[in-house]
Design an enzyme around this catalytic site. Structure first.
Site, mmCIF file in Angstrom:
data_model
loop_
_atom_site.group_PDB
_atom_site.id
_atom_site.type_symbol
_atom_site.label_atom_id
_atom_site.label_comp_id
_atom_site.label_asym_id
_atom_site.label_seq_id
_atom_site.Cartn_x
_atom_site.Cartn_y
_atom_site.Cartn_z
ATOM 1 N N ARG A 46 0.830 -1.195 0.000
ATOM 2 C CA ARG A 46 0.000 0.000 0.000
ATOM 3 C C ARG A 46 0.864 1.245 0.000
ATOM 4 O O ARG A 46 1.983 1.236 0.494
ATOM 5 C CB ARG A 46 -0.887 0.035 1.246
ATOM 6 C CG ARG A 46 -1.992 -0.989 1.292
ATOM 7 C CD ARG A 46 -3.106 -0.707 0.291
ATOM 8 N NE ARG A 46 -3.476 0.686 0.228
ATOM 9 C CZ ARG A 46 -4.440 1.254 0.940
ATOM 10 N NH1 ARG A 46 -5.139 0.565 1.789
ATOM 11 N NH2 ARG A 46 -4.712 2.539 0.796
ATOM 12 N N ARG A 100 3.623 4.739 -16.459
ATOM 13 C CA ARG A 100 4.046 4.370 -17.817
ATOM 14 C C ARG A 100 5.236 5.219 -18.256
ATOM 15 O O ARG A 100 6.163 4.729 -18.896
ATOM 16 C CB ARG A 100 2.894 4.525 -18.803
ATOM 17 C CG ARG A 100 1.901 3.418 -18.723
ATOM 18 C CD ARG A 100 0.866 3.481 -19.848
ATOM 19 N NE ARG A 100 -0.314 2.752 -19.452
ATOM 20 C CZ ARG A 100 -1.381 3.292 -18.862
ATOM 21 N NH1 ARG A 100 -1.449 4.583 -18.649
ATOM 22 N NH2 ARG A 100 -2.397 2.539 -18.508
ATOM 23 N N CYS A 136 -6.638 2.638 -12.937
ATOM 24 C CA CYS A 136 -6.990 3.785 -12.102
ATOM 25 C C CYS A 136 -8.479 3.742 -11.777
ATOM 26 O O CYS A 136 -9.285 3.286 -12.581
ATOM 27 C CB CYS A 136 -6.698 5.090 -12.832
ATOM 28 S SG CYS A 136 -4.960 5.351 -13.198
ATOM 29 N N GLU A 181 -11.547 7.244 -5.819
ATOM 30 C CA GLU A 181 -11.755 6.914 -4.413
ATOM 31 C C GLU A 181 -13.155 7.361 -3.992
ATOM 32 O O GLU A 181 -13.719 8.292 -4.561
ATOM 33 C CB GLU A 181 -10.683 7.642 -3.578
ATOM 34 C CG GLU A 181 -10.579 7.188 -2.170
ATOM 35 C CD GLU A 181 -9.915 5.834 -2.005
ATOM 36 O OE1 GLU A 181 -10.269 5.148 -1.041
ATOM 37 O OE2 GLU A 181 -9.044 5.474 -2.819
ATOM 38 N N ARG A 205 -3.632 7.115 -4.136
ATOM 39 C CA ARG A 205 -3.310 5.893 -3.403
ATOM 40 C C ARG A 205 -2.911 4.824 -4.409
ATOM 41 O O ARG A 205 -3.305 4.878 -5.568
ATOM 42 C CB ARG A 205 -4.526 5.400 -2.614
ATOM 43 C CG ARG A 205 -4.915 6.284 -1.453
ATOM 44 C CD ARG A 205 -6.228 5.788 -0.825
ATOM 45 N NE ARG A 205 -6.560 6.474 0.401
ATOM 46 C CZ ARG A 205 -7.235 7.614 0.476
ATOM 47 N NH1 ARG A 205 -7.627 8.218 -0.634
ATOM 48 N NH2 ARG A 205 -7.502 8.167 1.633
ATOM 49 N N TYR A 219 3.803 6.006 2.817
ATOM 50 C CA TYR A 219 2.873 7.134 2.867
ATOM 51 C C TYR A 219 3.692 8.417 2.893
ATOM 52 O O TYR A 219 4.526 8.583 3.781
ATOM 53 C CB TYR A 219 1.958 7.016 4.094
ATOM 54 C CG TYR A 219 1.001 5.858 3.937
ATOM 55 C CD1 TYR A 219 -0.281 6.057 3.461
ATOM 56 C CD2 TYR A 219 1.414 4.560 4.208
ATOM 57 C CE1 TYR A 219 -1.145 4.991 3.269
ATOM 58 C CE2 TYR A 219 0.562 3.484 4.015
ATOM 59 C CZ TYR A 219 -0.714 3.707 3.548
ATOM 60 O OH TYR A 219 -1.561 2.649 3.348
ATOM 61 N N ARG A 271 -2.054 6.775 7.693
ATOM 62 C CA ARG A 271 -1.544 5.586 8.389
ATOM 63 C C ARG A 271 -0.277 5.960 9.143
ATOM 64 O O ARG A 271 0.819 5.602 8.743
ATOM 65 C CB ARG A 271 -1.251 4.467 7.384
ATOM 66 C CG ARG A 271 -2.458 3.838 6.738
ATOM 67 C CD ARG A 271 -3.383 3.124 7.709
ATOM 68 N NE ARG A 271 -2.759 2.106 8.510
ATOM 69 C CZ ARG A 271 -2.739 0.799 8.200
ATOM 70 N NH1 ARG A 271 -3.308 0.374 7.109
ATOM 71 N NH2 ARG A 271 -2.154 -0.056 9.002
#
Length: 120
Positions: free
Chosen positions: A7, A63, A74, A77, A89, A107, A115
Site C-alpha cells: 500500500r 508508464r 486507475c 476513491e 493511493r 505514505y 496511516r
C-alpha cells in the site's frame, strides 16, 4: 516467491498534471526502493485518486517511468465527507520473498496522516 500487496499514498498540493506525475513517480519509486524490488517484480498496480484530482491518470506517470508492460488501473476513491483531499493511493502487487509483516508500505507528504503507524 509469493505475491504480496503493498500500500501507499501521497497528497498533492494542487491538481496539475506535472505535479501529479512528480508525486506519483515519487510514490512508485519509494515503494520499489523500500521493498528492494524492480518493476520486473510487479504483478500489477491499482491507483485511486480522490474525486478532486482530474488533471491526468496516475497510471500515465507510471508508464512514463517505463512500466508499460506492468498492468495498471486507475479508479476514483469514495467521496467521503471530511476525507483528505488531493490524494493518490496505490496498491501494488509484487512477487516478494518476504513475510507479509516485512512488506514496507509507503505514505508520503500529507498522506502520512492516513496511516501514522506505517508512514515513512
Amino acid at each position: 516467491m509469493t505475491v504480496r500487496a503493498i500500500r501507499g499514498a501521497t497528497q498533492l498540493d494542487r491538481d496539475e498534471r506535472e505535479h501529479l506525475f512528480e508525486r506519483t513517480g515519487e510514490l512508485v519509486q519509494a515503494v520499489l526502493d523500500a521493498n528492494r524490488i524492480t518493476s520486473a517484480a510487479l504483478v500489477s498496480i491499482l491507483f485511486t485518486c480522490t474525486p478532486d484530482l482530474r488533471s491526468d491518470f496516475p497510471a500515465a506517470a507510471a508508464r512514463q517511468m517505463g512500466m508499460g508492460d506492468v498492468p495498471l488501473m486507475c479508479a476514483v476513491e469514495m467521496d467521503v465527507a471530511g476525507s483528505l483531499p488531493r490524494v493518490v493511493r496505490l496498491m501494488a502487487y509484487a512477487d516478494l520473498d518476504v513475510p507479509r509483516s516485512e512488506v514496507q508500505h509507503v505514505y508520503l507528504h500529507g498522506a502520512t496522516v492516513l496511516r501514522r503507524d506505517l508512514a515513512q
